[in-house]
Design a protein around this motif. Sequence first.
Motif, PDB file in Angstrom:
ATOM      1  N   VAL A  91       1.009   7.851  30.260  1.00 28.12           N
ATOM      2  CA  VAL A  91       0.840   8.603  29.022  1.00 28.12           C
ATOM      3  C   VAL A  91       1.831   8.032  28.011  1.00 28.12           C
ATOM      4  N   THR A  92       1.306   7.640  26.860  1.00 29.05           N
ATOM      5  CA  THR A  92       2.174   7.131  25.800  1.00 29.05           C
ATOM      6  C   THR A  92       2.395   8.224  24.773  1.00 29.05           C
ATOM      7  N   ILE A  93       3.678   8.490  24.485  1.00 30.93           N
ATOM      8  CA  ILE A  93       3.994   9.432  23.413  1.00 30.93           C
ATOM      9  C   ILE A  93       4.503   8.627  22.219  1.00 30.93           C
ATOM     10  N   TYR A  94       4.118   9.055  21.030  1.00 32.12           N
ATOM     11  CA  TYR A  94       4.520   8.393  19.791  1.00 32.12           C
ATOM     12  C   TYR A  94       5.530   9.308  19.104  1.00 32.12           C
ATOM     13  N   VAL A  95       6.750   8.809  18.957  1.00 36.02           N
ATOM     14  CA  VAL A  95       7.871   9.611  18.484  1.00 36.02           C
ATOM     15  C   VAL A  95       8.218   9.224  17.041  1.00 36.02           C
ATOM     16  N   SER A  96       8.431  10.229  16.227  1.00 37.02           N
ATOM     17  CA  SER A  96       8.750  10.014  14.817  1.00 37.02           C
ATOM     18  C   SER A  96      10.153   9.448  14.635  1.00 37.02           C
ATOM     19  N   GLN A  97      10.250   8.474  13.745  1.00 39.09           N
ATOM     20  CA  GLN A  97      11.547   7.956  13.308  1.00 39.09           C
ATOM     21  C   GLN A  97      11.922   8.595  11.970  1.00 39.09           C
ATOM     22  N   GLY A  98      11.122   9.568  11.537  1.00 36.43           N
ATOM     23  CA  GLY A  98      11.343  10.180  10.233  1.00 36.43           C
ATOM     24  C   GLY A  98      10.688   9.337   9.150  1.00 36.43           C
ATOM     25  N   SER A  99      11.021   9.615   7.921  1.00 40.95           N
ATOM     26  CA  SER A  99      10.437   8.889   6.795  1.00 40.95           C
ATOM     27  C   SER A  99      11.004   7.482   6.716  1.00 40.95           C
ATOM     28  N   GLU A 100      10.152   6.563   6.291  1.00 42.12           N
ATOM     29  CA  GLU A 100      10.590   5.183   6.101  1.00 42.12           C
ATOM     30  C   GLU A 100      11.289   5.067   4.750  1.00 42.12           C
ATOM     31  N   SER A 101      12.471   4.490   4.767  1.00 40.28           N
ATOM     32  CA  SER A 101      13.219   4.286   3.524  1.00 40.28           C
ATOM     33  C   SER A 101      12.948   2.892   2.979  1.00 40.28           C
ATOM     34  N   VAL A 102      12.887   2.806   1.657  1.00 39.90           N
ATOM     35  CA  VAL A 102      12.605   1.547   0.976  1.00 39.90           C
ATOM     36  C   VAL A 102      13.666   1.338  -0.101  1.00 39.90           C
ATOM     37  N   LYS A 103      14.113   0.101  -0.265  1.00 39.05           N
ATOM     38  CA  LYS A 103      15.100  -0.216  -1.301  1.00 39.05           C
ATOM     39  C   LYS A 103      14.414  -0.189  -2.664  1.00 39.05           C
ATOM     40  N   VAL A 104      15.018   0.516  -3.602  1.00 39.73           N
ATOM     41  CA  VAL A 104      14.450   0.666  -4.946  1.00 39.73           C
ATOM     42  C   VAL A 104      14.804  -0.574  -5.779  1.00 39.73           C
ATOM     43  N   PRO A 105      13.779  -1.243  -6.341  1.00 40.16           N
ATOM     44  CA  PRO A 105      14.068  -2.416  -7.172  1.00 40.16           C
ATOM     45  C   PRO A 105      14.528  -2.019  -8.577  1.00 40.16           C
ATOM     46  N   ASP A 106      15.164  -2.964  -9.264  1.00 40.48           N
ATOM     47  CA  ASP A 106      15.580  -2.749 -10.648  1.00 40.48           C
ATOM     48  C   ASP A 106      14.405  -3.089 -11.550  1.00 40.48           C
ATOM     49  N   VAL A 107      13.885  -2.088 -12.265  1.00 36.08           N
ATOM     50  CA  VAL A 107      12.738  -2.322 -13.156  1.00 36.08           C
ATOM     51  C   VAL A 107      13.118  -2.196 -14.626  1.00 36.08           C
ATOM     52  N   ARG A 108      14.408  -1.984 -14.917  1.00 37.29           N
ATOM     53  CA  ARG A 108      14.834  -1.866 -16.310  1.00 37.29           C
ATOM     54  C   ARG A 108      14.521  -3.162 -17.064  1.00 37.29           C
ATOM     55  N   GLY A 109      13.933  -3.011 -18.258  1.00 39.00           N
ATOM     56  CA  GLY A 109      13.584  -4.168 -19.085  1.00 39.00           C
ATOM     57  C   GLY A 109      12.215  -4.738 -18.800  1.00 39.00           C
ATOM     58  N   LYS A 110      11.595  -4.327 -17.698  1.00 41.64           N
ATOM     59  CA  LYS A 110      10.253  -4.816 -17.358  1.00 41.64           C
ATOM     60  C   LYS A 110       9.202  -4.032 -18.136  1.00 41.64           C
ATOM     61  N   SER A 111       8.007  -4.620 -18.225  1.00 41.70           N
ATOM     62  CA  SER A 111       6.904  -3.892 -18.847  1.00 41.70           C
ATOM     63  C   SER A 111       6.525  -2.719 -17.946  1.00 41.70           C
ATOM     64  N   GLU A 112       5.852  -1.734 -18.518  1.00 44.11           N
ATOM     65  CA  GLU A 112       5.435  -0.571 -17.736  1.00 44.11           C
ATOM     66  C   GLU A 112       4.572  -0.999 -16.553  1.00 44.11           C
ATOM     67  N   ALA A 113       3.620  -1.910 -16.793  1.00 46.12           N
ATOM     68  CA  ALA A 113       2.711  -2.367 -15.721  1.00 46.12           C
ATOM     69  C   ALA A 113       3.488  -3.068 -14.608  1.00 46.12           C
ATOM     70  N   ASP A 114       4.420  -3.960 -14.985  1.00 42.27           N
ATOM     71  CA  ASP A 114       5.208  -4.665 -13.971  1.00 42.27           C
ATOM     72  C   ASP A 114       6.096  -3.698 -13.196  1.00 42.27           C
ATOM     73  N   ALA A 115       6.667  -2.723 -13.890  1.00 46.32           N
ATOM     74  CA  ALA A 115       7.519  -1.734 -13.235  1.00 46.32           C
ATOM     75  C   ALA A 115       6.723  -0.911 -12.227  1.00 46.32           C
ATOM     76  N   LYS A 116       5.536  -0.457 -12.628  1.00 42.36           N
ATOM     77  CA  LYS A 116       4.702   0.329 -11.715  1.00 42.36           C
ATOM     78  C   LYS A 116       4.292  -0.505 -10.506  1.00 42.36           C
ATOM     79  N   ALA A 117       4.000  -1.786 -10.720  1.00 39.22           N
ATOM     80  CA  ALA A 117       3.639  -2.662  -9.598  1.00 39.22           C
ATOM     81  C   ALA A 117       4.822  -2.823  -8.637  1.00 39.22           C
ATOM     82  N   ALA A 118       6.018  -3.000  -9.194  1.00 36.54           N
ATOM     83  CA  ALA A 118       7.214  -3.167  -8.362  1.00 36.54           C
ATOM     84  C   ALA A 118       7.564  -1.888  -7.596  1.00 36.54           C
ATOM     85  N   LEU A 119       7.173  -0.746  -8.160  1.00 31.87           N
ATOM     86  CA  LEU A 119       7.467   0.554  -7.541  1.00 31.87           C
ATOM     87  C   LEU A 119       6.253   1.138  -6.814  1.00 31.87           C
TER      88      LEU A 119
END
Length: 127
Positions: free
Chosen positions: A52-80
């Motif tokens: 029997v295989t049990i699948y155990v939660s590691q909790g939420s996956e964390s992601v590093k937030v990129p710097d989007v200051r100065g980028k266009s709205e479209a590029d910022a949304k794509a990066a985020l």
Amino acid sequence: MTGKTSDAAMATLEDKNLTVSREFEFSNDVPAGQVIRQDPKSGSTVKEGTKVTIYVSQGSESVKVPDVRGKSEADAKAALSEFAVTTTTEHSDSVASGNVISQSIDAGQYADKGAAITIVISSGPEK
């Protein structure tokens, strides 16, 4: 076994003379250390010694937030794209119209995948 801690689920299954395998995966819904699901499914009839295989939660996956200051709205949304992005606008004399002035979670910080991030878009200088 769903919702039990990993150790409790393993003990219960081993007490029933079943072979237990444990896998880990991220989950935004199930707290770390608790069973998300199992295979074979709960309620299945199995013979002693069945794996029997049990699948155990590691909790939420964390992601590093990129710097989007100065980028266009479209590029910022794509990066985020791994986050839930909302936008507001404000006037700026120093940031071109349509570009990001600031972001609600600083670049380089870690946030849960799907976390809400607000970016402030320049509407250009106040007239």
